[in-house]
Design a protein around this motif. Structure first.
Motif, PDB file in Angstrom:
ATOM      1  N   LEU A  64     -45.260  77.589 -26.268  1.00 50.07           N
ATOM      2  CA  LEU A  64     -44.304  76.601 -25.788  1.00 50.07           C
ATOM      3  C   LEU A  64     -43.088  77.226 -25.129  1.00 50.07           C
ATOM      4  N   TRP A  65     -42.720  78.454 -25.507  1.00 50.53           N
ATOM      5  CA  TRP A  65     -41.569  79.119 -24.889  1.00 50.53           C
ATOM      6  C   TRP A  65     -41.983  79.932 -23.665  1.00 50.53           C
ATOM      7  N   PRO A  99     -40.853  78.898 -30.955  1.00 50.38           N
ATOM      8  CA  PRO A  99     -41.673  77.882 -31.608  1.00 50.38           C
ATOM      9  C   PRO A  99     -42.818  78.499 -32.417  1.00 50.38           C
ATOM     10  N   SER A 100     -43.311  77.771 -33.405  1.00 53.76           N
ATOM     11  CA  SER A 100     -44.365  78.239 -34.301  1.00 53.76           C
ATOM     12  C   SER A 100     -45.712  77.648 -33.904  1.00 53.76           C
ATOM     13  N   SER A 101     -46.756  78.134 -34.575  1.00 54.60           N
ATOM     14  CA  SER A 101     -48.075  77.534 -34.380  1.00 54.60           C
ATOM     15  C   SER A 101     -48.062  76.068 -34.774  1.00 54.60           C
ATOM     16  N   ALA A 102     -47.314  75.739 -35.838  1.00 55.98           N
ATOM     17  CA  ALA A 102     -47.204  74.340 -36.251  1.00 55.98           C
ATOM     18  C   ALA A 102     -46.553  73.491 -35.161  1.00 55.98           C
ATOM     19  N   LEU A 358     -40.353  87.992 -27.713  1.00 57.20           N
ATOM     20  CA  LEU A 358     -40.430  87.250 -26.464  1.00 57.20           C
ATOM     21  C   LEU A 358     -39.141  87.500 -25.691  1.00 57.20           C
ATOM     22  N   GLN A 359     -39.263  87.705 -24.367  1.00 59.16           N
ATOM     23  CA  GLN A 359     -38.085  88.024 -23.562  1.00 59.16           C
ATOM     24  C   GLN A 359     -38.197  87.370 -22.192  1.00 59.16           C
ATOM     25  N   THR A 390     -33.729  88.449 -24.983  1.00 57.29           N
ATOM     26  CA  THR A 390     -34.720  87.909 -25.903  1.00 57.29           C
ATOM     27  C   THR A 390     -34.634  86.389 -25.931  1.00 57.29           C
ATOM     28  N   ALA A 391     -35.622  85.778 -26.573  1.00 55.92           N
ATOM     29  CA  ALA A 391     -35.614  84.318 -26.699  1.00 55.92           C
ATOM     30  C   ALA A 391     -34.410  83.840 -27.489  1.00 55.92           C
TER      31      ALA A 391
END
Length: 432
Positions: A64-65, A99-102, A358-359, A390-391
């Motif tokens: 998602l990001w 964001p997570s897998s959930a 993540l960047q 970074t994110a």
């Protein structure tokens, strides 16, 4: 609207066997004659190689990001038009990360199958499964799967401990022959396993008490038509390094370059004595440290890289690709190997992971997103032209740019910003 059965495979943590189970499910589905498409949550190159071999189709990222919700939605809808089953391998633990897998599962209403390594568990297995299901409301929870099970009696014990409304959907026994080999960056590359098909078939056969795939819900996957890509790279010839040492490329990257009009050709820094006739080069990451002596001996290829750079032609080098362009690569045995020398730098392998995040990188034509994941460090006299973030908006990787060259530890997800991606390959990139 496209309707398709789908399932996300997640877990309470990394190392539970998500890739093994996802590959086994994909191969079992193919053996049953189903058309299956697999996705990997988050930034990863090695797991998708195994999953592609298991499913028989390219494995794209869903994040998602990094990719964005619209791109994820488009990829799922595209897959649903041609497949009868979609499998999505989660990343880390179910609720880990932002964001997570959930978050991804909830965004697209994907049912979640929670995989738990149960080899050293009895009734606590049920407590962990219950916690995963109840931690967040609104998450479609399909059931739980046990990995590393000692026997059928052990599996029955695990099932008996679960609440009546939380099914044990299957189990996989503990067996050394069912494991997939690993090295410092993760799983060994699929192309390096000559018996991979045998392993995948064995995994599919080893799945126990698995319900039929047609018990999964049919989901509606819809997405607006993807915007047409402008011909920003019309007839531009781009050479992409692809071999045992350089293989970390998101499938979406070459697809985007071609959609923008580029003509792609592959070459091997390990095996080829020269470069194809191209206007720009793309050197992705991989395992150059495992092949450093062979790369150093291919002096003709190293010379061709220097000549390409001397002409000011664009060259994007990501992580392992950047290591190839250093003056030296020092491997894990502390042996120094001469490389192309386009950057006044030494890449030194380290015993521990040096970066994982993540960047994003701000460029004149927009923001490119991607990730950083490496075991080496860089010693250089070259000042950074830019710095990623970074994110979490903290300082990220250095980005070096000179005479058309862009080099960094970053692995870019090019569809995150097509105009910025195109700028790295056009001849005018030297001006940036």
């Amino acid at each position: 609207m496209s309707r398709c059965r789908a399932l996300m495979i997640s877990a309470p943590a990394s190392g539970q066997g998500k890739t093994t189970l996802t590959a086994a499910l994909a191969r079992r589905a193919r053996q049953q004659g189903l058309r299956v498409r697999v996705f990997k949550t988050g930034a990863d190159f090695l797991d998708p190689m195994l999953l592609e071999a298991a499913s028989g189709a390219p494995v794209h990222q869903l994040d998602l990001w990094m990719c964005g919700e619209a791109q994820c939605r488009h990829l799922l809808a595209e897959a649903a038009r041609e497949a009868e089953l979609i499998l999505v391998e989660g990343v880390m633990g179910l609720y880990d990360g932002e964001p997570s897998s959930a978050d991804l599962a909830q965004c697209f209403d994907l049912p979640v199958l929670a995989l738990i390594e149960a080899g050293a568990m009895a009734q606590t297995f049920a407590a962990l499964a219950h916690g995963l299901r109840s931690f967040r409301t609104g998450l479609r929870f399909h059931g739980v799967f046990a990995n590393g099970v000692g026997s059928a009696a052990h599996a029955q014990l695990l099932q008996d401990a679960l609440p009546a409304d939380l099914p044990l959907c299957g189990w996989l026994a503990h067996a050394a022959e069912l494991s997939l080999p690993q090295r410092h960056l993760g799983l060994v590359q699929a192309r390096e396993l000559p018996d991979l098909d045998r392993r995948l078939d064995a995994l599919a056969r080893a799945l126990q008490a698995l319900p039929a795939f047609d018990t999964l819900p049919l989901l509606d996957f819809t997405a607006p038509a993807a915007p047409a890509q402008h011909a920003m790279l019309e007839n531009l010839r781009i050479g992409i390094a692809r071999d045992e040492a350089f293989a970390f490329v998101y499938p979406a990257n070459p697809e985007l370059l071609q959609a923008m009009g580029a003509r792609l050709s592959e070459f091997s820094p390990l095996h080829d004595a020269g470069l194809p006739q191209v206007d720009a080069l793309y050197l992705p990451g991989g395992y150059p440290e495992l092949h450093a002596s062979r790369l150093a001996r291919n002096t003709a290829l190293l010379t061709a890289l220097r000549e390409h750079h001397a002409r000011g032609k664009p060259l994007l080098a990501e992580c392992g690709g950047m290591m190839l362009l250093c003056e030296q690569l020092v491997d894990a045995d502390h042996q120094a190997h001469p490389m192309a020398g386009l950057l006044p730098a030494r890449a030194l392998m380290q015993p521990r992971l040096q970066a994982l995040s993540l960047q994003s990188l701000a460029l004149p034509d927009g923001e490119l997103r991607g990730h950083s994941f490496h075991y080496s460090t860089l010693q250089t006299r070259q000042p950074a032209a830019r710095q990623a973030r970074t994110a979490q908006n903290q300082p990220g990787e250095a980005v070096f740019q000179t005479r058309g060259l862009t080099a960094s530890y970053l692995h870019f997800y090019l569809p995150s910003c097509p105009p910025a991606a195109a700028s790295l390959f056009r001849p005018c990139a030297a001006a940036h």
